[in-house]
Design a protein around this motif. Structure first.
Motif, PDB file in Angstrom:
ATOM      1  N   ALA A  42      28.987  46.290  50.456  1.00 44.86           N
ATOM      2  CA  ALA A  42      30.305  46.397  51.091  1.00 44.86           C
ATOM      3  C   ALA A  42      31.337  45.573  50.334  1.00 44.86           C
ATOM      4  CB  ALA A  42      30.224  45.947  52.544  1.00 44.86           C
ATOM      5  N   ARG A  43      30.957  44.397  49.883  1.00 42.44           N
ATOM      6  CA  ARG A  43      31.874  43.544  49.117  1.00 42.44           C
ATOM      7  C   ARG A  43      32.275  44.230  47.818  1.00 42.44           C
ATOM      8  NH1 ARG A  43      29.931  37.635  48.403  1.00 42.44           N
ATOM      9  NH2 ARG A  43      30.301  37.765  50.626  1.00 42.44           N
ATOM     10  N   GLY A  44      31.334  44.898  47.172  1.00 38.01           N
ATOM     11  CA  GLY A  44      31.645  45.634  45.956  1.00 38.01           C
ATOM     12  C   GLY A  44      32.638  46.751  46.208  1.00 38.01           C
ATOM     13  N   HIS A  45      32.465  47.464  47.322  1.00 34.78           N
ATOM     14  CA  HIS A  45      33.395  48.543  47.663  1.00 34.78           C
ATOM     15  C   HIS A  45      34.784  47.989  47.965  1.00 34.78           C
ATOM     16  CE1 HIS A  45      30.499  51.731  47.514  1.00 34.78           C
ATOM     17  NE2 HIS A  45      29.720  51.164  48.403  1.00 34.78           N
ATOM     18  N   ARG A  46      34.850  46.856  48.658  1.00 35.85           N
ATOM     19  CA  ARG A  46      36.158  46.255  48.955  1.00 35.85           C
ATOM     20  C   ARG A  46      36.853  45.821  47.670  1.00 35.85           C
ATOM     21  NH1 ARG A  46      33.073  43.726  53.120  1.00 35.85           N
ATOM     22  NH2 ARG A  46      33.029  41.797  51.915  1.00 35.85           N
ATOM     23  N   THR A  47      36.091  45.258  46.744  1.00 36.59           N
ATOM     24  CA  THR A  47      36.660  44.833  45.468  1.00 36.59           C
ATOM     25  C   THR A  47      37.192  46.029  44.700  1.00 36.59           C
ATOM     26  OG1 THR A  47      35.169  42.944  45.366  1.00 36.59           O
ATOM     27  CG2 THR A  47      36.169  43.655  43.288  1.00 36.59           C
ATOM     28  N   GLU A  48      36.424  47.112  44.661  1.00 32.83           N
ATOM     29  CA  GLU A  48      36.878  48.318  43.976  1.00 32.83           C
ATOM     30  C   GLU A  48      38.173  48.830  44.597  1.00 32.83           C
ATOM     31  OE1 GLU A  48      33.647  51.050  44.252  1.00 32.83           O
ATOM     32  OE2 GLU A  48      32.429  49.991  42.793  1.00 32.83           O
ATOM     33  N   ALA A  49      38.265  48.818  45.918  1.00 29.76           N
ATOM     34  CA  ALA A  49      39.460  49.306  46.605  1.00 29.76           C
ATOM     35  C   ALA A  49      40.668  48.431  46.279  1.00 29.76           C
ATOM     36  CB  ALA A  49      39.220  49.351  48.109  1.00 29.76           C
ATOM     37  N   ARG A  50      40.479  47.106  46.250  1.00 27.46           N
ATOM     38  CA  ARG A  50      41.592  46.210  45.925  1.00 27.46           C
ATOM     39  C   ARG A  50      42.074  46.423  44.501  1.00 27.46           C
ATOM     40  NH1 ARG A  50      38.874  41.779  48.790  1.00 27.46           N
ATOM     41  NH2 ARG A  50      37.986  41.278  46.781  1.00 27.46           N
ATOM     42  N   VAL A  51      41.155  46.584  43.578  1.00 28.31           N
ATOM     43  CA  VAL A  51      41.528  46.787  42.177  1.00 28.31           C
ATOM     44  C   VAL A  51      42.277  48.106  42.043  1.00 28.31           C
ATOM     45  CG1 VAL A  51      40.610  47.243  39.868  1.00 28.31           C
ATOM     46  CG2 VAL A  51      39.707  45.348  41.223  1.00 28.31           C
ATOM     47  N   GLN A  52      41.807  49.129  42.713  1.00 29.46           N
ATOM     48  CA  GLN A  52      42.461  50.426  42.642  1.00 29.46           C
ATOM     49  C   GLN A  52      43.870  50.343  43.222  1.00 29.46           C
ATOM     50  OE1 GLN A  52      40.505  53.534  44.783  1.00 29.46           O
ATOM     51  NE2 GLN A  52      41.669  55.138  43.780  1.00 29.46           N
ATOM     52  N   LEU A  53      44.035  49.673  44.370  1.00 29.75           N
ATOM     53  CA  LEU A  53      45.358  49.544  44.970  1.00 29.75           C
ATOM     54  C   LEU A  53      46.296  48.722  44.086  1.00 29.75           C
ATOM     55  CD1 LEU A  53      44.457  48.962  48.729  1.00 29.75           C
ATOM     56  CD2 LEU A  53      45.514  51.001  47.702  1.00 29.75           C
TER      57      LEU A  53
ATOM     58  N   ASP B   7      46.172  48.541  40.807  1.00 28.42           N
ATOM     59  CA  ASP B   7      46.487  49.288  39.594  1.00 28.42           C
ATOM     60  C   ASP B   7      47.383  50.492  39.857  1.00 28.42           C
ATOM     61  OD1 ASP B   7      45.050  47.534  38.102  1.00 28.42           O
ATOM     62  OD2 ASP B   7      43.275  48.806  37.910  1.00 28.42           O
ATOM     63  N   GLU B   8      47.423  51.017  41.071  1.00 29.48           N
ATOM     64  CA  GLU B   8      48.202  52.224  41.349  1.00 29.48           C
ATOM     65  C   GLU B   8      49.691  52.057  41.082  1.00 29.48           C
ATOM     66  OE1 GLU B   8      47.362  53.823  45.187  1.00 29.48           O
ATOM     67  OE2 GLU B   8      45.352  54.447  44.612  1.00 29.48           O
ATOM     68  N   PRO B   9      50.351  50.980  41.507  1.00 30.09           N
ATOM     69  CA  PRO B   9      51.784  50.858  41.217  1.00 30.09           C
ATOM     70  C   PRO B   9      52.088  50.869  39.719  1.00 30.09           C
ATOM     71  CG  PRO B   9      51.158  49.290  42.898  1.00 30.09           C
ATOM     72  CD  PRO B   9      49.897  49.922  42.384  1.00 30.09           C
ATOM     73  N   GLU B  10      51.225  50.280  38.917  1.00 29.98           N
ATOM     74  CA  GLU B  10      51.426  50.286  37.473  1.00 29.98           C
ATOM     75  C   GLU B  10      51.333  51.700  36.927  1.00 29.98           C
ATOM     76  OE1 GLU B  10      48.665  47.610  35.683  1.00 29.98           O
ATOM     77  OE2 GLU B  10      49.345  45.900  36.864  1.00 29.98           O
ATOM     78  N   ARG B  11      50.366  52.462  37.415  1.00 29.46           N
ATOM     79  CA  ARG B  11      50.210  53.839  36.954  1.00 29.46           C
ATOM     80  C   ARG B  11      51.405  54.676  37.382  1.00 29.46           C
ATOM     81  NH1 ARG B  11      44.030  54.298  38.783  1.00 29.46           N
ATOM     82  NH2 ARG B  11      43.142  52.997  37.165  1.00 29.46           N
ATOM     83  N   GLU B  12      51.871  54.492  38.627  1.00 32.53           N
ATOM     84  CA  GLU B  12      53.021  55.247  39.108  1.00 32.53           C
ATOM     85  C   GLU B  12      54.270  54.878  38.314  1.00 32.53           C
ATOM     86  OE1 GLU B  12      53.278  54.504  43.273  1.00 32.53           O
ATOM     87  OE2 GLU B  12      51.429  55.594  43.718  1.00 32.53           O
ATOM     88  N   ALA B  13      54.435  53.625  37.975  1.00 32.94           N
ATOM     89  CA  ALA B  13      55.586  53.189  37.191  1.00 32.94           C
ATOM     90  C   ALA B  13      55.533  53.804  35.796  1.00 32.94           C
ATOM     91  CB  ALA B  13      55.633  51.673  37.106  1.00 32.94           C
ATOM     92  N   ASP B  14      54.338  53.893  35.234  1.00 27.35           N
ATOM     93  CA  ASP B  14      54.198  54.480  33.903  1.00 27.35           C
ATOM     94  C   ASP B  14      54.563  55.960  33.913  1.00 27.35           C
ATOM     95  OD1 ASP B  14      53.390  52.067  32.894  1.00 27.35           O
ATOM     96  OD2 ASP B  14      51.254  52.535  32.948  1.00 27.35           O
ATOM     97  N   THR B  15      54.184  56.679  34.941  1.00 27.53           N
ATOM     98  CA  THR B  15      54.446  58.114  34.989  1.00 27.53           C
ATOM     99  C   THR B  15      55.842  58.412  35.487  1.00 27.53           C
ATOM    100  OG1 THR B  15      53.489  58.261  37.194  1.00 27.53           O
ATOM    101  CG2 THR B  15      52.008  58.679  35.356  1.00 27.53           C
TER     102      THR B  15
END
Length: 66
Positions: free
Chosen positions: A38-49, A51-59
């Motif tokens: 569960a901790r691994g899944h939470r970490t993945e979700a935080r990293v994804q969230l 990184d998303e603004p950076e990706r949206e800003a790039d596009t």
């Protein structure tokens, strides 16, 4: 679900049982493994969230016109 039998050091299992507040060695180790996953899944979700603004800003920026 398939079951797996493993051998662990008794002192390690007793410490996990005490820390988890569980009376069964099986339940204590299972709780630790589930928490780890569960901790691994939470970490993945935080990293994804994060990184998303950076990706949206790039596009969102149009390519330079020369």
């Amino acid at each position: 679900m398939a079951k797996v039998n493993i051998s662990l050091d008794a002192e390690l299992v007793v410490e996990v049982m005490v820390l988890a507040g569980v009376g069964s060695p099986q339940d204590a180790v299972e709780a630790v493994v589930r928490d780890y996953i569960a901790r691994g899944h939470r970490t993945e979700a935080r990293v994804q969230l994060r990184d998303e603004p950076e990706r949206e800003a790039d596009t969102a920026q149009p390519p330079p016109q020369g």
